[in-house]
Design an enzyme around this catalytic site. Sequence first.
Site: not given
Ligand code: B12
Ligand code: SF4
Ligand code: SF4
Length: 382
Positions: A201, A204, A211, A254, A131
């Site tokens: 997905c 779904c 959210c 969350c 992380d």
């Molecule tokens: C910043 C961060 C957050 C931020 C931003 C979340 C986000 N969605 O980016 C916040 C604080 C909101 C957050 C929340 C949570 N987080 Co967080 N977070 C991180 C962190 C440090 C970086 C993520 C990141 O780079 N985000 C930027 C986006 C652009 O990147 P990405 O979503 O990872 O997307 C990449 C891939 O999905 C891929 N991709 C391929 N095709 C596509 C297409 C599209 C459209 C996109 C967007 C991406 C994509 O490429 C993208 C970028 O190259 C990682 C740890 C890490 N070092 O990676 C943990 C991490 C993602 N978090 C984690 C967790 C558990 C959570 C929470 C569940 C915690 C909680 N219960 O409150 C929530 C879930 C929210 C959610 N639905 O994402 C876990 C996820 C594990 C998993 N199985 O996915 C991680 C990996 C930490 C860990 N080591 O376990 N988090």
């Molecule tokens: S809830 Fe449904 S749409 Fe969301 S990640 Fe899971 S399978 Fe995909």
């Molecule tokens: S973690 Fe909660 S607030 Fe954040 S995107 Fe998922 S449902 Fe929405």
Amino acid sequence: MDARQEELRGRLGALGFDEVRFATLAELRGEKLREWLAAGHHGEMQWMERTAEKRLWPELVLPGARSIIMLGVNYWSEEGRVMRDEDKPVWARYALHEDYHDTMKPGLVAAGRAIEEIYAVEEKAYRYYVDTGPVLERGWAARAGLGFIGKNAMLISRRHGNWLFLAAILTTVEFEPDEPVRKKIAGAVAGGETEPVGLLCGKCTRCLDACPTGAFAAPGVVDARRCVSYQTIENKGVIPRELRAGIGNRIYGCDVCLEVCPWNRFARAGRAVLLVARRELAGLTVREILALTAERFAEVFRKTPIKRVKLAGLLRNACVVAGNSGDAELIEPLLKLVAHESALVRTHAVWAVRKLGGAERLAEARATETDAGVLAEYAAEV
Ligand code: B12
Ligand code: SF4
Ligand code: SF4
């Protein structure tokens, strides 16, 4: 398959990692991260901006890096199914453990030793992260085939659902890459290098619809500024008023978009070799949390990730939960926090008291308040 690689996979599995998969380093979906940052979706997480290039190109982190080993630890537990009590504040499931950064570390240290032994390399041939490092963990996990990226942006495993912690080991050792998840669509194969969001997905949209704060800018794209997880953990300041109602009784993090996902039906309780459960925290009432002193906070949340938001951050969150509870009996403990030394806590306590219908009890505190932010809260609409 290479015998040494399989030996390594077996040893890492025995250390407690539930998923052990390999990928060859190459550039990753860079445009997605850049677009996310350019849109400001990272909020105040400036460290995401500073480390963007390193996240996209692991050679900048470890010169000569060739491969990445992506590891997953299942944190689902059967008690998890029954541990939600609507009368109590709700915590993200991951937080009901000792800090996974700490408990997974010995496993990563031992994994490094296994690489050294099997490949006759030195410590400088690898770097591990859980992380905290500049590694796009979900992107690499999808590439290595641990699962697919759901519309909820999570890396979803077909075996463990949404409940996997991820960790990564960058290394100069070359491995044979594992296959990414693929899907046959109309005779053609999707997935693999393109890693489309929502690969498995289907139609779904449960996570997007559920959210509570409308944080999805698009499928797979979370605007952190609207996400409850960001607001209750990463944000060090005031929680925007318009998001407070949506936070409901979620006190720290969350799981809504994870919980509603049908892929969780395959999840089984993890081995918990690299985790230490702290489920007693789920039993705390909001009244108990509102009454926490610095000493008690340090004692109750010792070794958990929650200690990172500090007492003031947790009291801020508890005020929001109390304000949303509709329970006028909480006005009394909240009034104590209206006189708290932290302006952050006072701001949210004032909001909560007003929300619970106790505005007239604030006159005295308002007369002596000097902080502009808190005074603005007295004047704002509830
Ligand atoms: C910043 C961060 C957050 C931020 C931003 C979340 C986000 N969605 O980016 C916040 C604080 C909101 C957050 C929340 C949570 N987080 Co967080 N977070 C991180 C962190 C440090 C970086 C993520 C990141 O780079 N985000 C930027 C986006 C652009 O990147 P990405 O979503 O990872 O997307 C990449 C891939 O999905 C891929 N991709 C391929 N095709 C596509 C297409 C599209 C459209 C996109 C967007 C991406 C994509 O490429 C993208 C970028 O190259 C990682 C740890 C890490 N070092 O990676 C943990 C991490 C993602 N978090 C984690 C967790 C558990 C959570 C929470 C569940 C915690 C909680 N219960 O409150 C929530 C879930 C929210 C959610 N639905 O994402 C876990 C996820 C594990 C998993 N199985 O996915 C991680 C990996 C930490 C860990 N080591 O376990 N988090
Ligand atoms: S809830 Fe449904 S749409 Fe969301 S990640 Fe899971 S399978 Fe995909
Ligand atoms: S973690 Fe909660 S607030 Fe954040 S995107 Fe998922 S449902 Fe929405």
